[in-house]
Design an enzyme around this catalytic site. Sequence first.
Site, PDB file in Angstrom:
ATOM      1  N   GLY A   1      -9.338   8.102  -1.106  1.00  0.00           N
ATOM      2  CA  GLY A   1      -9.874   9.410  -1.503  1.00  0.00           C
ATOM      3  C   GLY A   1     -10.857   9.471  -0.115  1.00  0.00           C
ATOM      4  O   GLY A   1     -10.418   8.647   0.894  1.00  0.00           O
ATOM      5  N   ASP A  57       1.944   9.882  -5.386  1.00  0.00           N
ATOM      6  CA  ASP A  57       2.096  10.791  -5.504  1.00  0.00           C
ATOM      7  C   ASP A  57       2.359  11.059  -4.216  1.00  0.00           C
ATOM      8  O   ASP A  57       2.946  12.366  -3.894  1.00  0.00           O
ATOM      9  CB  ASP A  57       0.582  11.282  -5.723  1.00  0.00           C
ATOM     10  N   ASP A  79       1.628   3.985   2.757  1.00  0.00           N
ATOM     11  CA  ASP A  79       0.966   4.931   2.378  1.00  0.00           C
ATOM     12  C   ASP A  79       1.790   5.210   1.437  1.00  0.00           C
ATOM     13  O   ASP A  79       1.644   5.845   0.462  1.00  0.00           O
ATOM     14  CB  ASP A  79       0.026   5.253   3.746  1.00  0.00           C
ATOM     15  N   GLU A 102     -11.091   3.552   7.674  1.00  0.00           N
ATOM     16  CA  GLU A 102      -9.996   4.255   7.952  1.00  0.00           C
ATOM     17  C   GLU A 102     -10.386   5.608   9.056  1.00  0.00           C
ATOM     18  O   GLU A 102     -10.121   6.389   9.616  1.00  0.00           O
ATOM     19  CB  GLU A 102      -8.590   4.745   6.541  1.00  0.00           C
ATOM     20  N   HIS A 157       1.103   4.940  -2.255  1.00  0.00           N
ATOM     21  CA  HIS A 157       1.440   6.137  -3.790  1.00  0.00           C
ATOM     22  C   HIS A 157       1.780   6.587  -3.728  1.00  0.00           C
ATOM     23  O   HIS A 157       2.856   6.951  -3.343  1.00  0.00           O
ATOM     24  CB  HIS A 157      -0.478   7.233  -2.780  1.00  0.00           C
ATOM     25  N   HIS A 207       0.423  -1.494   0.300  1.00  0.00           N
ATOM     26  CA  HIS A 207      -0.002  -0.242   0.128  1.00  0.00           C
ATOM     27  C   HIS A 207       0.737   0.950   0.285  1.00  0.00           C
ATOM     28  O   HIS A 207       1.353   1.525   0.971  1.00  0.00           O
ATOM     29  CB  HIS A 207      -0.677  -0.434   1.266  1.00  0.00           C
TER      30      HIS A 207
END
Length: 332
Positions: A170, A16, A277, A200, A14, A12
Amino acid sequence: MDITKYAIVDLHLHLDGALSAKQIIECAVEENVLLPTYDEEELKKYLQVDETCSSLIDYLKKFDIPNRVLQTKNGLRKCTLDLLRRLSEQGLKYVEIRMAPMLSTNRGLCQEDVILTILDALLEGRELYGLKANLILCLMRGNRYKQNLLTCDLAKKYLGKGVVAVDIAGDEKTYPNDKIDGLLEYINALALPFTIHSGESLGHESIDYALRYHPLRIGHGVNAIQSIDTMTSLRMEGIYLEVCPTSNVDTKAFPTINDVPVKPLLNAGVLVTINTDDPTVSNVTLKDEYLNLVKMGLSEEDIYQIVLNSINGAFLSKEEKEQLIDYVNSLN
């Protein structure tokens, strides 16, 4: 005991949320992108959260600047390669990088251009750094239904060609799972493997709703701890949780790292994996996260089980999983 030796798989992560300040500045200069500062240390203040971050919504604001340099093939390629280099230097052996191609279409690229550019970079990175990486395509909560359907179609087209799954990411609180039924149904209709951010910023009910659509993994999912029934469902269905402890503290899901319920979830038989993350936003590495497990009171046996969960929960072939397990066992 060197617990960090087990920090080899991140499921997991991301793109960006993982760009270095140095690489962002380099790409910004090349692509004529405006930044608030071109000083590396100053830019980190815009990229990383601090104690003023009060929620997931605050946390998500940190993605604005990185996305400015993920709008061209050059920026996508260089940022992906730089990330793979850094992860390889940290000792990772496998990573699943996720990103939303729709968010990189502001300067003329289409979603397919974005996907193909990153897939090429992942192959190039494996040749350069020996790190195997696959791509998860993020669908974004909010008013982006047509863009999300296109992402799903492209995920289906490139499934098994570097793309391994889709994810729904999101603002979970503003756009909860019961508001995205159409998207979940489309994912199921295409028989796409998927993971979904749930539990979350909302409670265990968010996870329960997601489970109706048979995800293979749940992003974060830490609020499963609120319900014995939810934990039982996760255990019985063999659903893996992509837990990201530092991020959960940063978004105020839990007050301190010791409050993140890794040990209770593991004790309940839930298939917990540990991930970063957004390494830049949270200023954390996978090794840091594994050291946090020691602070939480987990034993080496617990941590060994977590790395096995990470390998078995990965979107990899049986043979590739066996190779990683053999590598982990060689460490002991």
